[in-house]
Design an enzyme around this catalytic site. Sequence first.
Site, PDB file in Angstrom:
ATOM      1  N   LYS A 141       0.846  -1.205   0.000  1.00 58.98           N
ATOM      2  CA  LYS A 141       0.000   0.000   0.000  1.00 58.98           C
ATOM      3  C   LYS A 141       0.877   1.248   0.000  1.00 58.98           C
ATOM      4  O   LYS A 141       0.617   2.199  -0.741  1.00 58.98           O
ATOM      5  CB  LYS A 141      -0.941  -0.027   1.212  1.00 58.98           C
ATOM      6  CG  LYS A 141      -2.048  -1.057   1.040  1.00 58.98           C
ATOM      7  CD  LYS A 141      -2.824  -1.344   2.306  1.00 58.98           C
ATOM      8  CE  LYS A 141      -3.778  -2.516   2.049  1.00 58.98           C
ATOM      9  NZ  LYS A 141      -4.476  -3.011   3.234  1.00 58.98           N
ATOM     10  N   GLN A 167      -4.537  -1.792   9.589  1.00 56.44           N
ATOM     11  CA  GLN A 167      -4.430  -3.087   8.913  1.00 56.44           C
ATOM     12  C   GLN A 167      -5.074  -4.179   9.780  1.00 56.44           C
ATOM     13  O   GLN A 167      -4.710  -4.354  10.937  1.00 56.44           O
ATOM     14  CB  GLN A 167      -2.944  -3.408   8.643  1.00 56.44           C
ATOM     15  CG  GLN A 167      -2.728  -4.660   7.835  1.00 56.44           C
ATOM     16  CD  GLN A 167      -3.288  -4.568   6.410  1.00 56.44           C
ATOM     17  OE1 GLN A 167      -3.169  -3.552   5.739  1.00 56.44           O
ATOM     18  NE2 GLN A 167      -3.926  -5.636   5.962  1.00 56.44           N
ATOM     19  N   ASP A 207     -10.727   3.174   4.520  1.00 56.31           N
ATOM     20  CA  ASP A 207     -10.915   1.729   4.367  1.00 56.31           C
ATOM     21  C   ASP A 207     -12.394   1.358   4.555  1.00 56.31           C
ATOM     22  O   ASP A 207     -12.788   0.223   4.301  1.00 56.31           O
ATOM     23  CB  ASP A 207     -10.055   0.999   5.408  1.00 56.31           C
ATOM     24  CG  ASP A 207      -9.395  -0.241   4.837  1.00 56.31           C
ATOM     25  OD1 ASP A 207      -9.381  -0.387   3.602  1.00 56.31           O
ATOM     26  OD2 ASP A 207      -8.901  -1.067   5.629  1.00 56.31           O
TER      27      ASP A 207
END
Length: 294
Positions: free
Chosen positions: A54, A98, A121
């Site tokens: 990422k 994450q 996200d």
Amino acid sequence: MTAQIIDGTAIAQAIQDEVAAGVVELERDYGIVPGLATVLVGDNPASQTYVRMKQRRCGEVGIHSVGVELPKDASQEQVEARVRELDADPALHGILVQLPLPSHLDESGVLSAIDLQKDVDGFHPINIGRLAMKGRDPLFAPATPSGVIELLDRIGIEISGKEAVVLGRSNIVGLPVSMLLLKRNATLTICHSRSRDLANIVRRADILVAAVGRTEMVRGDWVKPGAVVIDVGINQVDDPTRKRGYRLVGDVAFDEVKEVASWITPVPGGVGPMTIAMLLKNTLTAAKRTVHKP
Ligand code: NAP
């Protein structure tokens, strides 16, 4: 019929190029460089790899990225406090925690600490709630599910009114992709490990999304002729002919299904590349919103 292959690598590259152009414009017009913080708790090797990928892709499109790493025994308070510091940093427009987090941490609590405007996200419980409600929209939708919809849009598939079947109901893929399909007015069926007679349910689908993590579970005779098949699954199968000793296959028996479907995603090179592309797109959107408040 032999299906047309949906080239996720090329579509993801096109999105990445659009994001790169958007980043240049935003800096030129407003002096704003989009910024993304990644938060990694612990030392799970797969998570470390995803975070590195990422960050690298951020660099490719001119997004400034900051990697925050916390030890695997970090407390709930420490993780939430670090996320709140990132919330307060005006140079950061997106925050990505994450997943999965180490098991002693309350995932929902950590995700709730992210500023809604920076939840690129799309996993903040309020954004997920809005995704599930009629007439409300999340500020951001999760990246892999959005990538599925983007693939359908970019190959020109009309979703409204179609029979869509989703295999899988996980928080990360199955459930949000189902909500997105419903928002686009598909007639939706969601299947899971307790569903009976899967083949007959799947045979109804004009649009099939498979996200179960079971190697080649969907066979050719499960699929309605002309269906559009999106395979989210990524499964490792031993393959001594490969240098790394395995190859990746999807949840769909590609060689059989491609003879029946009208469109199909390969694995790898289908949905996989879309996830980071959609994250980059969301980060640019977050930065733009600081200029044009929604
Ligand atoms: P997950 O959390 O394990 O969820 C799997 C889902 O499939 C569950 O809802 C489960 O049902 C259902 N399921 C399992 N076995 C089944 C069966 N035999 N019949 C019907 N349903 C069954 O997995 P996930 O995180 O959603 O990931 C799914 C796949 O997508 C994996 O292969 C993963 O690697 C891949 N993935 C790809 C990307 C990407 O391309 N970027 C991103 C994320 C995930 P229950 O709910 O009843 O347990």
